[in-house]
Design a protein around this motif. Structure first.
Motif, PDB file in Angstrom:
ATOM      1  N   LYS A   1      17.751  -8.694  80.775  1.00 43.19           N
ATOM      2  CA  LYS A   1      18.286  -8.399  82.182  1.00 43.19           C
ATOM      3  C   LYS A   1      17.022  -7.818  82.925  1.00 43.19           C
ATOM      4  O   LYS A   1      17.307  -8.414  83.952  1.00 43.19           O
ATOM      5  N   GLU A   2      16.341  -7.259  82.408  1.00 48.52           N
ATOM      6  CA  GLU A   2      15.062  -6.869  83.145  1.00 48.52           C
ATOM      7  C   GLU A   2      14.166  -8.066  83.512  1.00 48.52           C
ATOM      8  O   GLU A   2      13.776  -8.108  84.697  1.00 48.52           O
TER       9      GLU A   2
ATOM     10  N   ALA B   1      15.898 -10.094  86.338  1.00 46.00           N
ATOM     11  CA  ALA B   1      15.906  -9.391  87.593  1.00 46.00           C
ATOM     12  C   ALA B   1      14.417  -9.447  88.104  1.00 46.00           C
ATOM     13  O   ALA B   1      14.151  -9.470  89.336  1.00 46.00           O
ATOM     14  N   SER B   2      13.525  -9.483  87.322  1.00 45.44           N
ATOM     15  CA  SER B   2      12.123  -9.569  87.875  1.00 45.44           C
ATOM     16  C   SER B   2      11.749 -10.896  88.606  1.00 45.44           C
ATOM     17  O   SER B   2      10.807 -10.973  89.411  1.00 45.44           O
TER      18      SER B   2
ATOM     19  N   GLY C   1      14.401 -12.495  90.285  1.00 41.42           N
ATOM     20  CA  GLY C   1      15.596 -12.475  91.274  1.00 41.42           C
ATOM     21  C   GLY C   1      16.604 -13.110  90.775  1.00 41.42           C
ATOM     22  O   GLY C   1      17.526 -13.712  91.522  1.00 41.42           O
TER      23      GLY C   1
ATOM     24  N   ILE D   1      20.498 -13.829  88.392  1.00 45.58           N
ATOM     25  CA  ILE D   1      21.644 -13.004  87.768  1.00 45.58           C
ATOM     26  C   ILE D   1      21.964 -14.248  86.766  1.00 45.58           C
ATOM     27  O   ILE D   1      21.697 -15.218  86.653  1.00 45.58           O
TER      28      ILE D   1
END
Length: 426
Positions: A111-112, A115-116, A118, A120
């Motif tokens: 998930k990290e 997210a890095s 951008g 989903i």
């Protein structure tokens, strides 16, 4: 490899002069017709298409597979590759995972990583068309439709496990593509197969969180060539209705017999509030999984015309989930995906140019010539400056393919990962 905003800004400096000339010309032309260019550009900028985790490596045929070098050998590397596409286009802000090909070993880290970039997590995809190593049951003669109760239960449990993984990642939907069917007449009882499938899907649906959606895909043939249990949109629609209000039909462009009127299917499903998702690809003969828009660009535009109309006029239908589903046999997979994104956005932008009021008037007056002219004038408009305006607005590359090659992305990936590597899950 990471492509920072500064790198893209530097690249765009060399392209912006030509872009300004093209955009100013098109903007003036469209404004005279009453089009709201700013609104269209904003809609293009907001449009996001999910990249499936299985599309980052080279695909193949029944006879062979040809690696491209620098392929991602882990889920982390796949996310990095989607991140590269998203950095260049700002149109690929979601990832669709296939389980068990891409089970996260560390959900928090995955998930990290997403997210890095951008990103989903879009719809999760289950796999009941392959027997995995150590599997307790076989799908050789069916999964959700199987006459074997244990095989059905095993397939249902797999889908529930996919849901559990998806919940941890923040996904909100499950796509079920069923390969179940028969290769020969008499192999199965059609009604029994359909009844078993409906019961199995209802079990899966009951195991979903209340804020999840179930997408039911269909296909007329392959891997079974006599019959497939969910062979067309009507069967999918019927099963979705049987499951409940959060179950929908998913349309894959390649999953139709030749010359099927897909835009009419789209219109019907949106009218009934049951179009849940869309898989983009193109074909000449069947489920060829070719680059979007490479064979039938006008058909893609007509489909988008119905999608745009439906999104404006069918509030009963949720906003569809968009995903590319193609196989990249002789192309660089990332370049192919970038080309697909371009084709999708071109068709979307062209559809946004259709004067729906004028088209409605022509239809009400049975003015067939005028209706055709309205559609074809929009289709024949070179909307690429609108796409570039959206990219400039979001910080993407004006010409993503050119930037990809100038930045030597594939060469860098081969340098980092090696030449003789194979993407996981294929």
């Amino acid at each position: 490899m990471i492509i920072g905003k500064d790198i893209i800004e530097q690249y765009n400096k060399n392209e912006v002069e030509n872009f300004n000339l093209d955009f100013d010309f098109l903007q003036n032309k469209l404004t005279k017709t009453g089009a709201n260019v700013t609104e269209i550009v904003n809609k293009i900028a907001d449009f996001q298409v999910a990249i499936p985790s299985w599309a980052l490596g080279a695909g193949g045929t029944r006879f062979g597979r040809f690696s491209y070098g620098g392929e991602p050998s882990s889920l982390e590397q796949k996310l990095d590759d989607v991140g590269l596409i998203h950095a260049l286009t700002h149109s690929a802000g979601a990832v669709s995972l296939h389980i068990p090909w891409d089970i996260p070993s560390d959900v928090a880290a995955i998930k990290e990583k997403a997210a890095s970039h951008g990103l989903i997590f879009d719809a999760m995809n289950s796999n009941t068309f392959q027997d995995q190593p150590g599997a307790e049951q076989s799908y050789k003669f069916g999964s959700l439709n199987s006459v074997n109760e244990d095989s059905r239960a095993y397939a249902v449990e797999h889908n529930k496990e996919v849901i559990r993984i998806g919940k941890e990642l923040g996904s909100k939907s499950l796509t079920v593509w069923l390969a179940d069917g028969a290769s020969f007449p008499g192999q199965l009882n059609f009604q029994t197969a359909l009844s078993n499938t409906e019961k199995s899907l209802k079990e899966i649906y009951a195991g979903m969180p209340e804020d999840w959606r179930l997408f039911i895909e269909y296909k007329p043939y392959e891997p079974n060539f006599y019959s497939t249990t969910i062979q067309d949109w009507g069967t999918s629609f019927m099963l979705a209705n049987a499951c409940g209000e959060r179950a929908y039909t998913l349309v894959d462009l390649g999953h139709h017999l030749p010359n099927t009127n897909i835009e009419q299917i789209v219109a019907t499903l949106m009218y009934k509030g049951k179009l849940g998702g869309f898989h983009f690809n193109d074909s000449k003969y069947g489920d060829d999984d070719l680059t979007v828009g490479s064979i039938k660009p006008y058909a893609l535009f007509l489909i988008f015309n119905e999608l745009v109309y439906g999104m404006e006029n069918n509030p009963q239908n949720p906003y569809p989930a968009w995903m590319i589903d193609a196989s990249h046999n002789i192309k660089d997979p990332l370049e192919d995906l970038i080309q697909s994104l371009e084709a999708i956005l071109i068709a979307y932008a062209q559809a946004l140019l259709v004067n729906q009021k004028a088209l409605k008037d022509a239809q009400l007056n049975n003015d067939v010539v005028r209706a055709q002219e309205i559609l074809q004038n929009a289709y024949r408009t070179d909307v690429r400056p609108l796409l570039r305006a959206a990219r400039l607005q979001t910080g993407a590359a004006l010409d993503p393919i050119s930037a990809y090659r100038n930045l030597k992305v594939r060469e860098n990936l081969i340098s980092e990962r090696g030449l003789n590597v194979k993407a996981t899950g294929l």
